[in-house]
Design an enzyme around this catalytic site. Structure first.
Site, PDB file in Angstrom:
ATOM      1  N   GLU A 199     -12.860   0.833  20.456  1.00 35.42           N
ATOM      2  CA  GLU A 199     -12.727   0.538  19.037  1.00 35.42           C
ATOM      3  C   GLU A 199     -13.670   1.414  18.207  1.00 35.42           C
ATOM      4  O   GLU A 199     -14.520   2.119  18.750  1.00 35.42           O
ATOM      5  CB  GLU A 199     -13.008  -0.949  18.784  1.00 35.42           C
ATOM      6  N   GLU A 221       0.809  -1.231   0.000  1.00 36.94           N
ATOM      7  CA  GLU A 221       0.000   0.000   0.000  1.00 36.94           C
ATOM      8  C   GLU A 221       0.833   1.268   0.000  1.00 36.94           C
ATOM      9  O   GLU A 221       0.313   2.352  -0.317  1.00 36.94           O
ATOM     10  CB  GLU A 221      -0.950  -0.010   1.201  1.00 36.94           C
TER      11      GLU A 221
END
Length: 491
Positions: A291, A235
């Site tokens: 999260e 990436e």
């Protein structure tokens, strides 16, 4: 200024924000990294799925006086505004998905540079008697019940033992001891996890570098996932395309791996095969960290162990961090989600979906809004086909809302207006039960409903809020006279 080429590290990104009024706050007031720092930023600019009250699209912050860490600063919220990310990428906020998708289609591979790298100005070896990660790395805890200090924006870089192909991803990592980190690798989900599993099969350690405080282009593009970036796709090449020049890597000092040369910090280490760590072994709270869905993550008993060999950093380094459920996560996860969806749909249905927004309420993962265009009667139904393609492009997606081209997908009120005036629940909901989604959704559990067979399975749902093609003439929005208001605003 062409930010796409002139921003190449965290420091130049922060310099750009300093030039823009209202985008950066710097403070010399002492802050405790244990819960207090994140507690402050919760009010200043966290946004996302953070419990209200919180500020959406607020400024980034730099804390220059961090308790226990003289000479170091902590930056937070650099990416916690879509408009801010767009300014750092040199585009409009509505164009981010298209821009990043184009970069993914035309990657520029990273290069390794020799000589002393900026990230290696100061070197601390684990063999030094006073080596201690708690002292060297000002990693914050997000809440008082976190398992420990977390590295939330560490670019994990490793190489597959068989193929020799390298990859970069972001994982949650908790400091567990003076030279130990835990890293949560969800089985079968991310590239580094596949590498660690293969190294374990071979009975080998997996060298890994963790670069912290880098160009925002790297942080966003590191969040791409399969199928857009399959195993072996680096990436960093997407970030290279965005900046129109290769990302520069440097050889690590104690392991056979590379790191991002202009990072603020680099942690060098090895993932140890066959060793699993209880994430909250020091705190015993039962929680990891908050999260992206907005809930506290449960501590895992299956984390991998990283044995740290060295920490290197710049002089007066800047630790970069984020709050798990903040708008920062929305942008890092959501912009690659948008790019992946647009890329797949454009191949199958060119011109039928104009734009995509991975909505903040889903943390950039659970919900996408697609702006669709119907120009002929045979376009009817293609909007729902586009939603199916979106689920294929990003498997963790749970909900897709379809709207027409006259609806602003980035304005939630406009999207809900379409739902209220162009949607009937008995005709315009499409459900696909029993599909794997994401385990952090607390409703994705057999305990929630008997239709779910396993944790992480969901009912994926399409909300078709588009006007049927044969009724388009009945749904024209009220036409206002087009004028330039400046004459009246400044006259």
């Amino acid at each position: 200024m062409n930010h796409r080429t002139e921003i190449l590290d965290l420091r130049t990104a922060l310099a750009v924000l300093r030039e823009t009024p209202g985008q950066l706050i710097e403070t010399n007031v002492e802050v405790d990294p244990e819960a207090e720092l994140s507690g402050v930023y919760r009010y200043v600019g966290a946004g996302g799925t953070v419990m209200r009250p919180t500020q959406v699209d607020g400024p980034a912050m730099i804390f220059h006086n961090v308790k226990g860490h003289p000479g170091a600063s902590v930056a937070i919220g650099v990416l916690a505004s879509r408009a801010r990310v767009a300014s750092l990428f040199g585009c409009k906020k509505e164009e981010l998905g298209h821009l990043v998708q184009s970069c993914a289609a035309h990657p520029i591979e990273p290069v390794v540079v020799e000589g002393k790298a900026p990230c290696q100005e100061v070197v601390h070896l684990a063999t030094d008697p006073d080596f201690d990660l708690y002292r060297l790395v000002p990693a914050p805890t997000n809440t008082p019940v976190d398992a420990g200090p977390y590295i939330t924006l560490g670019m994990c870089y490793a190489t597959h033992p068989d193929t020799g192909l390298s990859d970069v991803t972001i994982h949650r990592m908790c400091i567990q001891g003076k030279d130990e980190l835990s890293i949560f690798l969800q089985p079968g989900s991310r590239h580094i996890g596949a590498m660690a599993e293969r190294a374990t099969e071979l009975g080998q350690t997996l060298p890994i570098s963790i670069s912290i405080g880098v160009d925002p282009a790297i942080e966003v593009t590191s969040c791409f996932e399969p199928p857009t970036t399959p195993l072996g796709f680096n990436e960093l090449s997407i970030a290279g395309a965005l900046r129109e020049r290769p990302v520069e890597l440097c050889p690590c000092l104690t392991i056979k791996e590379n790191a991002i040369a202009n990072a603020e910090y680099v942690i060098e280490g090895e993932i140890i095969p066959g060793v699993k760590v209880v994430e909250d072994q020091n705190s015993h709270t039962g929680f990891a960290m908050p999260e992206f869905p907005g809930y506290n993550g449960h501590a895992s008993s299956e984390c991998w162990l990283i044995k740290v060999k060295a920490v290197t950093h710049r002089v007066n380094p800047i630790m970069q961090t984020c709050i798990g459920p903040s708008e920062e996560h929305v942008n890092m996860a959501g912009i690659p989600t948008e790019a992946s969806i647009l890329g797949m749909i454009d191949k199958a249905l060119p011109g039928k979906v104009l734009n995509c927004y991975a909505h903040r309420s889903g943390g950039g993962k659970y919900m996408a809004v697609l702006q669709c265009r119907k120009t002929v009667h045979t376009d009817e139904g293609k909007q729902r086909q586009a939603a199916l393609l979106a689920f294929s492009a990003f498997p963790e997606l749970k909900h897709v809302i379809l709207v027409d081209e006259d609806v602003d997908i980035f304005d939630t009120n406009d999207v809900l207006w379409a739902m209220n005036t162009r949607f009937q629940g008995d005709a315009d909901i499409v459900t696909i039960p029993g599909v794997r989604c994401h385990p952090l959704d607390p409703s994705s559990s057999p305990a929630y409903t008997g239709s779910i067979r396993d944790v992480g399975v969901s009912c994926k749902t399409i909300f078709d809020c588009t006007v049927p093609f044969d009724l388009k003439d009945n749904f024209h929005r009220a036409p206002f006279l087009e004028v330039d208001p400046e004459k009246w605003l400044h006259g």
